[in-house]
Design a protein around this motif. Structure first.
Motif, PDB file in Angstrom:
ATOM      1  N   TRP A 454       9.761   4.521   9.654  1.00  0.00           N
ATOM      2  CA  TRP A 454       8.971   4.217   8.457  1.00  0.00           C
ATOM      3  C   TRP A 454       9.879   3.783   7.303  1.00  0.00           C
ATOM      4  CZ3 TRP A 454       8.039   5.097   3.391  1.00  0.00           C
ATOM      5  CH2 TRP A 454       6.759   4.801   2.887  1.00  0.00           C
ATOM      6  N   CYS A 458      10.123   0.013   5.633  1.00  0.00           N
ATOM      7  CA  CYS A 458       9.849  -0.174   4.200  1.00  0.00           C
ATOM      8  C   CYS A 458      10.984  -0.942   3.527  1.00  0.00           C
ATOM      9  CB  CYS A 458       9.650   1.185   3.526  1.00  0.00           C
ATOM     10  SG  CYS A 458       9.195   1.084   1.784  1.00  0.00           S
ATOM     11  N   ILE A 470      11.247   0.587  -5.493  1.00  0.00           N
ATOM     12  CA  ILE A 470      10.053   1.282  -5.024  1.00  0.00           C
ATOM     13  C   ILE A 470      10.038   2.677  -5.635  1.00  0.00           C
ATOM     14  CG2 ILE A 470      11.275   2.031  -2.922  1.00  0.00           C
ATOM     15  CD1 ILE A 470       8.566   2.147  -1.506  1.00  0.00           C
ATOM     16  N   CYS A 526       1.225   8.244   7.752  1.00  0.00           N
ATOM     17  CA  CYS A 526       2.278   7.403   7.168  1.00  0.00           C
ATOM     18  C   CYS A 526       2.116   5.951   7.594  1.00  0.00           C
ATOM     19  CB  CYS A 526       3.656   7.927   7.567  1.00  0.00           C
ATOM     20  SG  CYS A 526       4.043   9.567   6.911  1.00  0.00           S
ATOM     21  N   ALA A 530       1.363   2.623   5.153  1.00  0.00           N
ATOM     22  CA  ALA A 530       2.148   1.388   5.185  1.00  0.00           C
ATOM     23  C   ALA A 530       1.249   0.178   5.434  1.00  0.00           C
ATOM     24  CB  ALA A 530       3.227   1.484   6.257  1.00  0.00           C
ATOM     25  N   GLU A 533      -0.636  -1.598   2.625  1.00  0.00           N
ATOM     26  CA  GLU A 533       0.312  -2.169   1.671  1.00  0.00           C
ATOM     27  C   GLU A 533       1.010  -1.092   0.850  1.00  0.00           C
ATOM     28  OE1 GLU A 533      -2.359  -4.955  -0.290  1.00  0.00           O
ATOM     29  OE2 GLU A 533      -1.512  -6.578   0.942  1.00  0.00           O
ATOM     30  N   TYR A 534       1.424  -0.033   1.552  1.00  0.00           N
ATOM     31  CA  TYR A 534       2.178   1.069   0.946  1.00  0.00           C
ATOM     32  C   TYR A 534       1.429   1.667  -0.246  1.00  0.00           C
ATOM     33  CZ  TYR A 534       5.962  -0.347   4.015  1.00  0.00           C
ATOM     34  OH  TYR A 534       6.714  -0.650   5.132  1.00  0.00           O
ATOM     35  N   GLU A 535       0.225   2.061   0.048  1.00  0.00           N
ATOM     36  CA  GLU A 535      -0.636   2.669  -0.954  1.00  0.00           C
ATOM     37  C   GLU A 535       0.054   3.895  -1.574  1.00  0.00           C
ATOM     38  OE1 GLU A 535      -5.203   3.396  -0.520  1.00  0.00           O
ATOM     39  OE2 GLU A 535      -4.134   5.113   0.352  1.00  0.00           O
ATOM     40  N   PHE A 537       2.500   3.679  -3.840  1.00  0.00           N
ATOM     41  CA  PHE A 537       3.836   3.325  -4.300  1.00  0.00           C
ATOM     42  C   PHE A 537       3.760   2.177  -5.301  1.00  0.00           C
ATOM     43  CE2 PHE A 537       4.667   5.341  -0.223  1.00  0.00           C
ATOM     44  CZ  PHE A 537       5.754   6.150  -0.506  1.00  0.00           C
ATOM     45  N   ALA A 548       1.562  -1.605  -4.898  1.00  0.00           N
ATOM     46  CA  ALA A 548       2.051  -2.051  -3.605  1.00  0.00           C
ATOM     47  C   ALA A 548       1.286  -3.259  -3.102  1.00  0.00           C
ATOM     48  CB  ALA A 548       1.941  -0.917  -2.599  1.00  0.00           C
TER      49      ALA A 548
END
Length: 550
Positions: A454, A458, A470, A526, A530, A533-535, A537, A548
Motif C-alpha cells: 500500500w 501510494c 501527502i 486500505c 486507495a 482516490e486515497y480518501e 488524505f 485526494a
C-alpha cells in the motif's frame, strides 16, 4: 560488520528499520527507481532478530508463515526447525539481504534520534545518533511493535550488585552470559520470560521467578525439519502464502467456521484436542469463531487449557498459581506465549515461583529482591519486562511535524492516525506495522508485505502525478480512531490489562493500540481507500493543496 555510510544523504525515501517491513520497502522502492536508504540502529539486518540474544529466543510463528512469500527467496532456503531460533532467523536475514543485494543501501549502527519536516522543501530532515543526516522526500518508519524496551519503576534497581548484574532480555550481550550454577531471578513471565525460564532452569543453581500474572502459554509442538520434508511441502508454498493474506491473523489457517455452543460436546472436544496437538497459535486462531467475543465460550476453552496444564504440574499450589481456577483474564485477551517445557520447569527442586500480586516487590537490594515476607539472594537479575509496545519505537524519536509539535505530544492523550499509515500534521510520513494498524495481531511477514504494498503504491502514484506532499486529514483520523475503538469494544481483547492496551507501561494512556477486525479485513479497507482516490488524505503539488484526486 555494518556498511559504512556517508554522513549526509539526499533521498527520495528514507526507511527506518531493517526488519521484514524495512527490507520489503527498500527492495521494491529501489526496483521502481527511487533513491532509498535504510537507517538501522544495530549492526545487522533482521530487526529484533539482529538484537535479541537472550537464551531460548525463537519466533512464535511456524515456517513457512514466517518468511517472505517470494519464490526467489524460499526456493533455495531451508529451515532446521518449525519454529526457528534467533540464530537461524539472523542467518535468514543475512541470506535475504545478500540475495537481493541490499546491503549497499543499508546504514547500520545508525540510530535515528530526530526528524523535522521542512515545509518549504517538503522534505524531512533526519538525524542519527552517529551524526548521519538525511534530507528525504518520504520518511517510512518500519520499527515493529517491540523496539523500545520497558523497565518498570523498581525501587533501588540500580543498587543491585550481584556478580552477574542486571540484564534486560532485549539488551542481552551478544556474546552470551554464563549463568551456570548461579542464583538467578527473573521478573516477568511474558514471551521472553517464558523462553528464558525454560532454557536456563536446567543450568542455574537456583531460579526464582517473580510472576505478576500467569501466562496462558500454549504448546509450541516444535519439530525438526529436513530438506526432504521441505521439498515436499514447497509444492504447496504458493498456496500457503496466498492463503495467509486471506485470514484474520495473517496465518495459513483461520477460525473454525462455527460457534462453540453450536457444536456438540463431542465435536468441541475433538476440535480442541486436534488444535492442541497441532500447537502454536492454532489453539486460539483456529478455534471456534466466537471464543474471542463470547465470554462463556472463552471460559470453556480456558477450562480445557487449565486441565492440560495442571496435569503437567505436581504441586497443587503451583497448579493454582500457574493455572488458577478463576482465570486472571480471558484467553486471547493477552498474547499467549508458546512453550516447549515451561510448566515442567516448576517441578524442579531448584525453581521457585513468587506471586508478586500477593507478595509485591518492595525493593531491589544490593544482593537481591525483597518482598514483604522475604529477601531473595541473587547473583543475576533478569528483567523480562517487555516493551513500550507499538507506539514506543516511534515516540522515542523526536519527530516534529509542520507546526513543530512532536508525534509524542500529539499522541499523549490518544493515538490518531488514518488507517495506521499516517497522522495529520506529519506530511510524507508513513508508519508500517504501526499503531492502529495490525501489529501484534498479524504475522509480521504477511503484513510487512500487504501494508508495504500500500505504501509503495501510494508513493508510486504520487510520483506519477507530480504530487509532492501527502497528509492525512484530521477528519479522517478521527473517523479511523473511532472505527478502531468500535472493533475492539466488541472483543474480549479490550478487557485485559495488556500491552495491546498500553496497560503494561506506567503512565501510558490505556487504549487499544491496534485494529482488531482482522488482517484480511484491514487490508481490504486500505485497498478500498486507495481505490477511492486515497480518501481521507490531502495532496499538494507546486504549493496547491487539494483533496485526494489521483
Amino acid at each position: 560488520m555494518g556498511s559504512l555510510c556517508p554522513y549526509d544523504y539526499d533521498l527520495d525515501v528514507l526507511v527506518v528499520g531493517a526488519g521484514f517491513s524495512g527490507i520489503y520497502q527498500l527492495y521494491h522502492l529501489r526496483k521502481l527507481g527511487f533513491l532509498v536508504k535504510i537507517f538501522e540502529a544495530v549492526s545487522d539486518p533482521g530487526g529484533v532478530w539482529a538484537a535479541h540474544f537472550f537464551p531460548g529466543a525463537r519466533v512464535d510463528v511456524a515456517v513457512p508463515g514466517y518468511e517472505f512469500s517470494s519464490e526467489d527467496l524460499w526456493k533455495d532456503w531451508y529451515w532446521t526447525e518449525r519454529y526457528p531460533s534467533q540464530k537461524e532467523l539472523k542467518a535468514y536475514f543475512t541470506y535475504v539481504v545478500k540475495k537481493l543485494d541490499l546491503r549497499k543501501d543499508m546504514c547500520f549502527n545508525t540510530r535515528v534520534v530526530e526528524a523535522r519536516f521542512d515545509s518549504y522543501q517538503n522534505k524531512w530532515i533526519v538525524k542519527a545518533e552517529n551524526g548521519s543526516t538525511a534530507r528525504t522526500r518520504f520518511l517510512v518508519t518500519c520499527l515493529g511493535f517491540g523496539s523500545k524496551p520497558y523497565t518498570p519503576d523498581l525501587p533501588n534497581l540500580l543498587s543491585f550488585r550481584g556478580n552477574g548484574g542486571v540484564l534486560h532480555t532485549s539488551r542481552w550481550p551478544s556474546e552470551g552470559v554464563d549463568l551456570k550454577n548461579k542464583r538467578v531471578g527473573v521478573i516477568g513471565t511474558g514471551a521472553s520470560g517464558v523462553q528464558v525460564i525454560q532454557e536456563i532452569a536446567k543450568d542455574v543453581q537456583h531460579l526464582v521467578v517473580f510472576q505478576r500474572t500467569p501466562n496462558m502459554a500454549l504448546p509450541m509442538q516444535q519439530t525438526n525439519l529436513t530438506k526432504e520434508i521441505q521439498d515436499e511441502e514447497k509444492k504447496l508454498y504458493p498456496t500457503v502464502h496466498r492463503r495467509r493474506r486471506q485470514t484474520a491473523a495473517g496465518y495459513p489457517y483461520d477460525m473454525f467456521p462455527k460457534k462453540l455452543f453450536d457444536a456438540s460436546p463431542e465435536e468441541r472436544l475433538l476440535l480442541l484436542e486436534e488444535i492442541w496437538r497441532t500447537g502454536g497459535f492454532s489453539f486460539i486462531l483456529a478455534n471456534f469463531n466466537d471464543i474471542l467475543t463470547n465470554p462463556t465460550a472463552n471460559e470453556e476453552v480456558y477450562a480445557f487449557w487449565r486441565q492440560k496444564v495442571s496435569a503437567r504440574l505436581k504441586n497443587p499450589e503451583l497448579q493454582e498459581k500457574l493455572a488458577p481456577k478463576i482465570p486472571p483474564h480471558y484467553m486471547g485477551a493477552k498474547r499467549s506465549s508458546l512453550e516447549q517445557h515451561y510448566y515442567e520447569v516448576y517441578n524442579q527442586s531448584n525453581v521457585e515461583l513468587v506471586d508478586i500480586m500477593t507478595y509485591p516487590i518492595t525493593e531491589i537490594t544490593t544482593s537481591g529482591v525483597k518482598t514483604p515476607d522475604k529477601e531473595y539472594e541473587l547473583d543475576v537479575l533478569v528483567l523480562a519486562t517487555g516493551y513500550d509496545s507499538v507506539t514506543g519505537g516511534i515516540t522515542q524519536i523526536d519527530i516534529r511535524g509542520v507546526d513543530g509539535t512532536s508525534i509524542e505530544e500529539k499522541w499523549k492523550d490518544g493515538i490518531y492516525t488514518h488507517l495506521g499509515f499516517a497522522s495529520s500534521g506529519f506530511p510524507n510520513l508513513f508508519f508500517v506495522f504501526g499503531p492502529q494498524s495490525v501489529p501484534g495481531v498479524c504475522a509480521g511477514p504477511t503484513c510487512a508485505e500487504t501494508q508495504g504494498e500500500w505504501v509503495i503504491a501510494c508513493i508510486r502514484d504520487m510520483t506519477k502525478q507530480g504530487l509532492t506532499r501527502i497528509e492525512a486529514t484530521r477528519e479522517a483520523e478521527i473517523r479511523w480512531r473511532q472505527q478502531v475503538m468500535d472493533e475492539a469494544s466488541s472483543r474480549l481483547i479490550s478487557t485485559a490489562r495488556s500491552w495491546y492496551m498500553g496497560a503494561n507501561v506506567q503512565g501510558k494512556k490505556r487504549e487499544i493500540l491496534m485494529y482488531t477486525g482482522g488482517a484480511a479485513k484491514y487490508t481490504q479497507i486500505c485497498k478500498d481507500i486507495a481505490e477511492r482516490e486515497y480518501e481521507g488524505f490531502m495532496f499538494s503539488s507546486n504549493g496547491e493543496e487539494h483533496r485526494a484526486k489521483l
